[in-house]
Design an enzyme around this catalytic site. Structure first.
Site, short mmCIF file in Angstrom:
data_model
loop_
_atom_site.label_atom_id
_atom_site.label_comp_id
_atom_site.label_asym_id
_atom_site.label_seq_id
_atom_site.Cartn_x
_atom_site.Cartn_y
_atom_site.Cartn_z
N LYS A 87 0.85 -1.20 0.00
CA LYS A 87 0.00 0.00 0.00
C LYS A 87 0.89 1.24 0.00
O LYS A 87 1.74 1.41 0.87
CB LYS A 87 -0.88 -0.04 1.25
CG LYS A 87 -2.14 0.77 1.18
CD LYS A 87 -2.99 0.48 2.40
CE LYS A 87 -4.27 1.25 2.39
NZ LYS A 87 -4.97 1.15 3.68
C1 E4P Z 1 -8.30 2.35 3.51
O1 E4P Z 1 -7.57 1.46 3.15
C2 E4P Z 1 -8.23 2.97 4.83
O2 E4P Z 1 -7.66 2.06 5.72
C3 E4P Z 1 -9.56 3.32 5.41
O3 E4P Z 1 -10.62 2.87 4.62
C4 E4P Z 1 -9.69 4.66 6.01
O4 E4P Z 1 -10.98 4.78 6.57
P1 E4P Z 1 -11.36 5.94 7.59
O5 E4P Z 1 -11.56 7.19 6.80
O6 E4P Z 1 -12.63 5.47 8.21
O7 E4P Z 1 -10.22 6.06 8.57
#
Ligand code: E4P
Length: 217
Positions: A87
């Site tokens: 990622k």
């Molecule tokens: C995506 O991979 C992130 O981990 C995540 O969806 C972020 O979500 P949030 O905005 O609820 O922190």
């Protein structure tokens, strides 16, 4: 549409896996910290544990923000398990690293995407997944789902194979709307996934069936 769970909580990952509908896991440094998983070694071990629980893709986020650092970290993460997806943040060096990994056949997830232009760059760099954060856009009075629609249109126009991974999903209706638009994957909390199960008429209907069964037996 594939279902990923967005958590580093092992109990929740196991519960979603046991439902039989889980296709993968996404994590990020904040989700790790929330579970008290800190330090490089503990984080690496946690990724290994998650890979042993689920069958599908497990996104593991790099901490470096420079190209060389991302390549170093990403290569080490990718070696942990074939399920690991590296990622990378949506910055210039992240896009460079994405191209580097996609040329080497290593799966990538470009994260922190908030515009169609960013998603277009991720696709051109050969990302396996692009993660538009719909909940965080909603938080600032911008329609997150519209971004998913825009990216769908652009990717379909050119046949980009990058999967649209709707991230920052906050509730059950986000999941339904992502499915209507044609997101390839959604990642959300267990509560949003379990919300799909609920309907009062199901509960009322089942109670009546059981009651009537008892009458005849
Ligand atoms: C995506 O991979 C992130 O981990 C995540 O969806 C972020 O979500 P949030 O905005 O609820 O922190």
């Amino acid at each position: 549409m594939k279902f990923f769970i967005d958590t580093a909580n092992l109990d929740q990952i196991k519960e979603a896996q046991a439902l039989g509908i889980l296709d993968g896991v996404t994590t990020n440094p904040s989700l790790m910290a929330k579970e008290g998983i800190t330090g490089k070694e503990n984080i690496i071990n946690h990724y290994k544990t998650i890979c042993n629980i689920v069958d599908g893709d497990v996104s593991a986020e790099v901490i470096a923000t420079d190209f060389e650092g991302m390549v170093r970290e990403g290569e080490a993460l990718a070696k942990l398990d074939s399920q690991i997806v590296v990622k990378l943040p949506m910055i210039a060096d992240g896009i460079k690293a994405c191209k580097y990994f996609s040329d080497k056949g290593i799966k990538t997830n470009v994260t922190l995407v908030f515009s169609a232009g960013q998603a277009l760059l991720a696709a051109k760099a050969g990302a396996t997944y692009v993660s538009p954060f719909i909940g965080r856009l909603d938080d600032v009075s911008t329609d997150g789902l519209s971004l998913i629609s825009e990216i769908r249109l652009i990717y379909d126009n050119y046949g980009y194979e990058t999967g649209i991974l709707a991230a920052s999903v906050r509730h059950t209706m986000h999941i339904i709307d992502c499915a209507k638009i044609g997101a390839d994957v959604m990642t959300g909390p267990l509560s949003a996934i379990k919300g799909l199960l609920k309907h009062p008429l199901t509960d009322i209907g089942l109670a009546k069936f059981l009651e009537d069964y008892k009458k005849g037996n």
